[in-house]
Write a protein that holds these residues in place. Structure first.
Motif, PDB file in Angstrom:
ATOM      1  N   ARG A  28     -12.740  12.167 -10.130  1.00 37.24           N
ATOM      2  CA  ARG A  28     -13.063  10.852 -10.832  1.00 37.24           C
ATOM      3  C   ARG A  28     -12.169   9.822 -10.307  1.00 37.24           C
ATOM      4  N   SER A  29     -12.140   8.772 -10.970  1.00 40.55           N
ATOM      5  CA  SER A  29     -11.667   7.673 -10.071  1.00 40.55           C
ATOM      6  C   SER A  29     -10.121   7.516 -10.695  1.00 40.55           C
ATOM      7  N   LEU A  30      -9.369   6.860  -9.997  1.00 37.82           N
ATOM      8  CA  LEU A  30      -7.980   6.675 -10.007  1.00 37.82           C
ATOM      9  C   LEU A  30      -7.652   5.334  -9.865  1.00 37.82           C
ATOM     10  N   LEU A  31      -6.766   4.626 -10.489  1.00 39.68           N
ATOM     11  CA  LEU A  31      -6.010   3.259 -10.244  1.00 39.68           C
ATOM     12  C   LEU A  31      -4.657   3.444 -10.749  1.00 39.68           C
ATOM     13  N   PHE A  32      -3.686   3.312  -9.791  1.00 38.65           N
ATOM     14  CA  PHE A  32      -2.098   3.553 -10.068  1.00 38.65           C
ATOM     15  C   PHE A  32      -1.607   2.499  -9.399  1.00 38.65           C
ATOM     16  N   VAL A  33      -0.402   2.150 -10.173  1.00 38.45           N
ATOM     17  CA  VAL A  33       0.879   1.086  -9.675  1.00 38.45           C
ATOM     18  C   VAL A  33       1.881   2.008  -9.339  1.00 38.45           C
ATOM     19  N   SER A  34       2.404   1.915  -7.876  1.00 34.56           N
ATOM     20  CA  SER A  34       3.684   2.581  -7.575  1.00 34.56           C
ATOM     21  C   SER A  34       4.409   1.956  -6.486  1.00 34.56           C
ATOM     22  N   HIS A  35       5.702   2.325  -6.417  1.00 33.49           N
ATOM     23  CA  HIS A  35       6.246   1.969  -5.271  1.00 33.49           C
ATOM     24  C   HIS A  35       6.757   2.775  -4.297  1.00 33.49           C
ATOM     25  N   ASP A  36       6.193   3.937  -4.497  1.00 33.43           N
ATOM     26  CA  ASP A  36       6.717   5.182  -3.949  1.00 33.43           C
ATOM     27  C   ASP A  36       5.889   5.183  -2.675  1.00 33.43           C
ATOM     28  N   ARG A  37       6.390   4.854  -1.493  1.00 33.79           N
ATOM     29  CA  ARG A  37       5.517   4.787  -0.273  1.00 33.79           C
ATOM     30  C   ARG A  37       4.794   6.184   0.245  1.00 33.79           C
ATOM     31  N   THR A  38       5.538   7.116   0.180  1.00 37.89           N
ATOM     32  CA  THR A  38       5.135   8.259   0.515  1.00 37.89           C
ATOM     33  C   THR A  38       4.058   8.583  -0.235  1.00 37.89           C
ATOM     34  N   PHE A  39       3.908   8.572  -1.822  1.00 42.48           N
ATOM     35  CA  PHE A  39       2.876   8.909  -2.885  1.00 42.48           C
ATOM     36  C   PHE A  39       1.882   7.994  -2.376  1.00 42.48           C
ATOM     37  N   LEU A  40       1.935   6.621  -2.063  1.00 46.22           N
ATOM     38  CA  LEU A  40       0.794   5.620  -1.963  1.00 46.22           C
ATOM     39  C   LEU A  40       0.198   6.159  -0.620  1.00 46.22           C
TER      40      LEU A  40
END
Length: 598
Positions: free
Chosen positions: A171-183
């Motif tokens: 399904r759909s995901l919206l996330f806030v992150s400062h982790d560049r690898t994760f992003l």
């Protein structure tokens, strides 16, 4: 069919709107990363999407029957029940309960998050409570999953599992992150909140960085041309009578519109100005650990660990949560004593310590008092500076600088700790999880500062990109009290670490690595009796040389030194140069004999 659409959304809490005409459309199957500076309104936008906050203006169109689940930055404080109950969402968990997630799913996610299902939630730390609520969001499988900094307080193994889990999320995901690898591994689209407006950037993170830089450069050029034109018109209007003639009224009205447009500009939030105050250089030796061990309630935290940290080393410490990374740091710093083995420090160590639990901050005192300790001024680079002025470098406005620490957000607390850390000279930096809650721009500035830092760095972090870009060596907790030492950053550790077993029992969960592969027998001959005596005498010799070096440095810094005879001054300077060479040779010989001894 679009899951949710925002049209011209605006909301403010006094002053300029936090969101000012925001448009957003989320399609099924998208994985969107939301970026923006601390305080830009990212959490507010997530609350609007989740239905927990109503905007002042604008329209929200939701697909009929849309379900959402979210992880917020802050967790409720009035929590009751067990971890299992909280993850299950507070529902009864009988298999036939219509609202309950499957029991196997709850148990799997709890295990992956490294949680004890029987513990009461009320007694957990803030970090563990966040992990409980992340687990709770994951088990619900909503149409739209909203995650605010989901990697905070997770170790690397848990982050890697979360990446895999979210990649498979249909399904759909919206996330806030400062982790560049994760992003980079997850995002199919990047959106950015900047000065109240939302911009969509299709493509990966490197593409976003390139296009963002181009857009900001174009905006700067456009504003420069506008400002030049406005200055010309302002000069014209000051001519007086000419501007008031009937045929020039249109020009006057155009100038009024230009003034209104200029007042409506929203300038970008300033950039943090961080700078480390350098203390006198340490000796070549910084910290030596000799077969140190530490246990907790009979379980080894680390066992028989030896290392030599020399000036300029930048060491990353990695391992699962709770494995003992902070304990290792405090042992190396002599803040706590090992159960066995010894720690030796070099000369002139001035240590600055960044505490991940933020215990160095007094919650009830103001931001300014936490820096100035009741004084209006601090000394920076041997010059007095007003505390309020210093805090502006870390983006604290005067009114915010006078607020109590308990009112600060997570990102503001981290900035305050960095301001406190860099307010005093150091030659050894010890940073325990410094990147949590920092926005991307501040994180990259910190990274650049640490790269240029001439002293020694000990860094605990789960940010893989940060480790790759900063550290020159890794201490990795490998289970059963073992700590492996590796050259390079995180990716280098991945290549060098022991290979997992190909047969036998399944791999242990989160952070418990397999036994290291057997090392090939060394063909280097063992050292003889004379070399053993030389090796034993080298530490004392090095200490003697460094003590002489200190005396010479002290003499050279004496204002009366240059009143001495010229030949004496020249001789002492020559001796200082000789000492540098002798110390380098002694350390190289020590390392060679240690390696030869095996």
């Amino acid at each position: 069919m679009t899951l949710i659409s925002l049209h011209h959304i605006a909301i403010g809490f006094g002053g300029r709107p936090l969101l000012d005409g925001v448009d957003l459309h989320i399609e099924p199957g998208e994985r969107i990363c939301l970026l923006g500076r601390n305080g830009a309104g990212k959490s507010t936008l997530l609350q609007i999407l989740d239905g927990h906050l109503r905007p002042d203006n604008g329209d929200i169109i939701r697909q009929q029957g849309l379900t959402t689940a979210s992880l917020a930055q802050a967790v409720p404080i009035d929590l009751t029940g067990s971890v299992f109950d909280a993850v299950a969402g507070g529902h009864a968990v009988e298999p036939d309960h219509p609202q309950a997630p499957p029991v196997w799913r709850i148990e799997e996610v709890i295990s992956r998050m490294g949680l004890d299902p029987s513990l009461p939630v009320s007694g957990l730390s803030a970090g563990l409570k966040r992990r409980v609520f992340l687990a709770r969001a994951l088990v619900q499988t909503p149409d739209l999953l909203l995650l605010d900094e989901p990697t905070n307080h997770l170790d690397i193994e848990a982050i890697a599992w979360l990446e895999t889990e979210l990649k498979q999320y249909a399904r759909s995901l919206l996330f806030v992150s400062h982790d560049r690898t994760f992003l980079e591994k997850l995002a199919t689209r990047i959106i950015e909140l900047d000065r109240g407006r939302l911009t969509s950037w299709p493509g990966d993170y490197p593409t976003y960085l390139k296009r963002k830089a181009e857009t900001l450069a174009a905006e700067t050029r456009q504003r420069e041309r506008f400002s030049q034109k406005l200055a010309e018109e302002e000069a014209w209007i000051r001519q007086g009578v000419k501007a008031r003639r009937t045929r020039n009224e249109g020009r006057v009205r155009a100038l009024m519109r230009m003034r209104e447009e200029r007042r409506a500009w929203r300038d970008r939030l300033g950039t943090v100005r961080m700078r480390v105050q350098e203390a006198e250089r340490t000796g070549k030796l910084v910290i030596e650990a000799d077969r140190i061990s530490r246990a907790w309630e009979g379980t080894p935290v680390f066992h028989d660990f030896s290392t030599l940290i020399v000036r300029g080393d930048k060491i990353g410490v990695i391992g699962p949560n709770g494995c003992g990374k902070t304990t290792l740091l405090k042992t190396l710093l002599k803040a706590i004593s090992p159960d066995s083995g010894g720690i030796r420090h070099g000369l002139r160590l001035r240590i600055a310590y960044f505490d991940q639990m933020r215990e160095q901050l007094d919650e009830d005192r103001s931001v300014a008092d936490n820096i100035g300790e009741g004084n209006d001024q601090i000394t920076v680079d041997d010059k007095p500076r007003h505390v309020i002025s210093y805090l502006k470098d870390f983006l604290f406005a005067p009114d915010r600088a006078r607020s109590p620490v308990r009112t600060l957000s997570g990102g503001e607390r981290n900035r305050l700790l960095l301001a406190r850390l860099f307010a005093k000279p150091s030659n050894v930096l010890v940073l325990d999880e410094p990147t949590n809650d920092l926005d991307m721009e501040t994180l990259e500035l910190l990274e650049e500062l640490l790269l240029q830092y001439p002293g020694t760095l000990l860094l605990v972090s789960h940010d893989r990109t940060f480790l790759n870009n900063v550290v020159t060596g890794i201490f990795a907790f490998e289970g059963d009290g073992r700590i492996g030492e590796y050259v390079g950053g995180y990716d280098d550790w991945l290549r060098q670490r022991p290979a997992p077993a190909t047969d036998g029992p399944p791999k242990k969960p989160a952070g418990l690595s397999q036994k290291p592969a057997p090392k090939p027998k060394s063909r280097t001959p063992k050292i003889g009796f004379k070399e053993k005596r030389e090796l034993a005498a080298l530490p004392e010799k090095i200490e003697s040389l460094e003590a002489e070096q200190v005396q010479l440095h002290n003499a050279l810094s004496d204002p009366d030194f240059y009143r001495r005879p010229g030949e004496e001054i020249a001789g002492m300077k020559d001796r200082l140069t000789e000492l540098e060479g002798e110390l380098t040779a002694a350390y190289e010989r020590w390392e060679k004999l240690e390696n030869k001894q095996g």
